[in-house]
Design an enzyme around this catalytic site. Structure first.
Site: not given
Ligand code: CTP
Length: 401
Positions: A208, A340
Site C-alpha cells: 500500500n 481490538k
Molecule cells: N492492524 C493490524 N493488523 C492487521 C490490520 C490492521 O495490526 N492485519 C492494525 C493497524 O496497524 C491499525 C489498526 O489495526 O492500528 C486498524 O487498521 P485498519 O487497516 O484501519 O483496519 P482493519 O482492521 O484492517 O480494517 P479495514 O481494513 O477493514 O478497515
C-alpha cells in the site's frame, strides 16, 4: 519546537567549519534565534560575513570586545543561550574544555554557561581515535556534556574512517531531543510503522502507499521525551530515527513475529503500520509469466496483529491503534477500538486534505474507550505524535488516581 529557542553555534578551526553555515541556516529556518561564536582559526576556513548574513546577527570572535557599552561578551552570551552547539569541535577545543582551559571567547563562554552544551567533533580519524581525545570526550560526557558522534567516511585529508562532522539533520535532532522535557522516562514504547509487503513471486508484491512518516514521527517524539523506543518498520525510504532501535520487517507475518516477541516487555504499544490484510495464498518460486486472458490471484487473510496484542494486553500497558477510513470515520473507528481492545484510536479521514499516508501533516480525531472524541486540527506529524503521547500520559495519570 526550536521556534524562538536561542542557540549559539560555536565554530572552531577545522575544515568542517564550512558546514556550520548549513547548520546555522537550518536552525534559522526552524525559527530559532542564532548567534555565532568563532575561534580565530575558524575564520581562516569560513568568513564571519557568511555566518553574520545567515544568522542575521553579528559574529563574536574577540574575547575583549564589549557587546553593548558595558556588557561583557562571554558572560552575556553564556546567559543568552538555551543551548550551545560546538560544531565542528576540534581535538584542541575538546581538550581545552575538558582541561578547564578558557583562553578565547569560545572556551570562556562555554565555561561560563549553565546551558546544555552539545559537542560535535570533526577531525582526522587518527586524531579522533587517539586515546587522549577519547579520554577527553569520555570525561566531558561524564560531566553532562552532550555529543553527536562524527560519521565514518572519506575525510577532507583523504583518509577514510571516523571523523566527519555529523549531518546537520542529526545535530538538529539532538538539539530537539536535549531541549524536550523528559516526561516519558521509564516507558518502553513499541511503534509499528510503514506498509507491509506481501510477496507474490520473486519480483512482485502486494502493498500500500504508506510512507511510514506517522510511525517514524511517533518513534522520534517518544525518544525526545525520554522513552526507550523500539520501531518495527515495514519497508520505507525514511532515515531511521536517531536513538531508536529499529527492527526492519517485510511481511505482516514477519511484523507479527517481531511484535509478539517484544510485546510483554513494552509499556506503550502504538500500531501505526498499514498492515496488508491479505497476502497471496500461493508464493510462486518462479516469476509468474503473462498469458492470454485475466490473471486471478487468490488471497488469504493475514493475522490481525493489534487484535492479537489486545488479547494479551497487560494491565499497565497502553494500546493505541490507527484507523484510516474513507467513509463513516467515527463509527468504523469506534468499532475497531472496541473489537481490538485498544485504549484509544487515532482516526484519520482519507478524504481530508493534509491527512494520510504520504503527507507531512495529519488531521486526526482521537477517540477513547469512554467515548470522548478529541478533534485535532491539521498538524505536523510530530505534533500529532506528541498529542498522542499526551493522551497516553492522561491515561497513566488516571490510573494513578
Ligand atoms: N492492524 C493490524 N493488523 C492487521 C490490520 C490492521 O495490526 N492485519 C492494525 C493497524 O496497524 C491499525 C489498526 O489495526 O492500528 C486498524 O487498521 P485498519 O487497516 O484501519 O483496519 P482493519 O482492521 O484492517 O480494517 P479495514 O481494513 O477493514 O478497515
Amino acid at each position: 519546537m526550536l521556534k524562538d529557542k536561542k542557540i549559539i553555534v560555536a565554530i572552531s578551526g577545522g575544515i568542517a567549519a564550512y558546514k556550520a553555515a548549513d547548520l546555522v541556516r537550518a536552525f534559522v529556518k526552524k525559527g530559532a534565534f542564532v548567534k555565532v561564536i568563532m575561534t580565530e582559526n575558524a575564520t581562516k576556513f569560513i568568513t564571519p560575513l557568511t555566518l553574520q548574513t545567515l544568522s542575521s546577527n553579528p559574529v563574536f570572535i574577540d574575547m575583549f570586545s564589549l557587546i553593548k557599552e558595558s556588557e561583557i561578551s562571554h558572560i552575556s552570551l553564556a546567559q543568552y543561550a538555551d543551548i550551545f552547539v560546538v560544531a565542528p569541535a576540534t581535538a584542541n577545543v575538546i581538550g581545552k574544555i575538558a582541561s578547564g582551559i578558557a583562553d578565547d571567547l569560545l572556551t570562556t563562554t562555554i565555561m561560563a554557561t549553565k546551558s546544555p552544551v552539545l559537542i560535535c567533533p570533526a577531525m582526522n580519524t587518527n586524531m579522533y581515535t587517539n586515546a587522549i581525545v577519547q579520554e577527553n570526550i569520555a570525561k566531558l560526557a561524564l560531566r553532562g556534556y552532550y555529543f553527536v558522534d562524527p560519521q565514518c567516511g572519506e575525510l577532507a585529508c583523504k583518509a577514510t574512517g571516523s571523523g566527519r562532522l555529523a549531518e546537520s539533520s542529526d545535530i538538529i535532532e539532538e538539539v530537539e531531543c536535549i531541549l524536550t522535557e523528559k516526561d516519558l522516562v521509564g516507558e518502553r514504547v513499541l511503534v509499528t510503522a510503514g506498509p507491509t509487503r506481501e510477496p507474490l513471486d520473486p519480483v512482485r508484491y502486494i502493498s500500500n502507499y504508506s510512507s511510514g512518516k506517522m510511525g517514524y514521527a511517533l518513534a522520534t517524539a517518544a525518544r525526545r521525551r525520554g522513552a526507550d523506543v523500539l520501531l518495527i518498520s515495514g519497508p520505507t525510504s525514511l532515515k531511521p530515527p536517531r536513538g531508536v532501535k529499529l527492527v526492519p520487517v517485510e511481511s505482516a507475518v514477519e511484523m507479527q513475529t517481531a511484535v509478539m516477541n517484544c510485546l510483554a516487555d513494552s509499556t506503550i504499544i502504538i500500531k501505526a503500520a498499514a498492515v496488508a490484510d491479505y497476502r497471496p495464498a500461493i508464493l510462486s518460486k518462479t516469476k509468474i509469466k503473462k498469458r492470454r486472458g485475466p490473471l486471478v490471484i487468490s488471497l488469504e487473510r493475514n493475522p490481525d496483529i493489534i487484535f492479537e496484542a489486545g488479547k494479551k494486553k497487560k494491565k499497565n500497558q497502553v494500546l493505541v491503534g490507527f484507523a484510516m477510513e474513507s467513509e463513516d470515520l467515527i463509527e468504523n473507528a469506534q468499532k475497531k477500538l472496541k473489537d481490538k481492545r485498544m485504549d484509544f484510536i487515532v482516526a484519520n479521514d482519507l478524504t481530508q486534505e493534509g491527512a494520510g499516508f504520504q503527507s507531512d501533516t495529519n488531521v486526526v480525531k482521537i477517540i477513547d474507550k469512554q467515548g470522548s472524541i478529541k478533534d485535532l486540527p491539521k498538524m505536523g506529524k510530530i505534533e500529532v505524535a506528541n498529542a498522542i503521547f499526551d493522551c497516553v500520559k492522561q491515561i497513566r495519570a488516571k490510573s494513578n488516581e
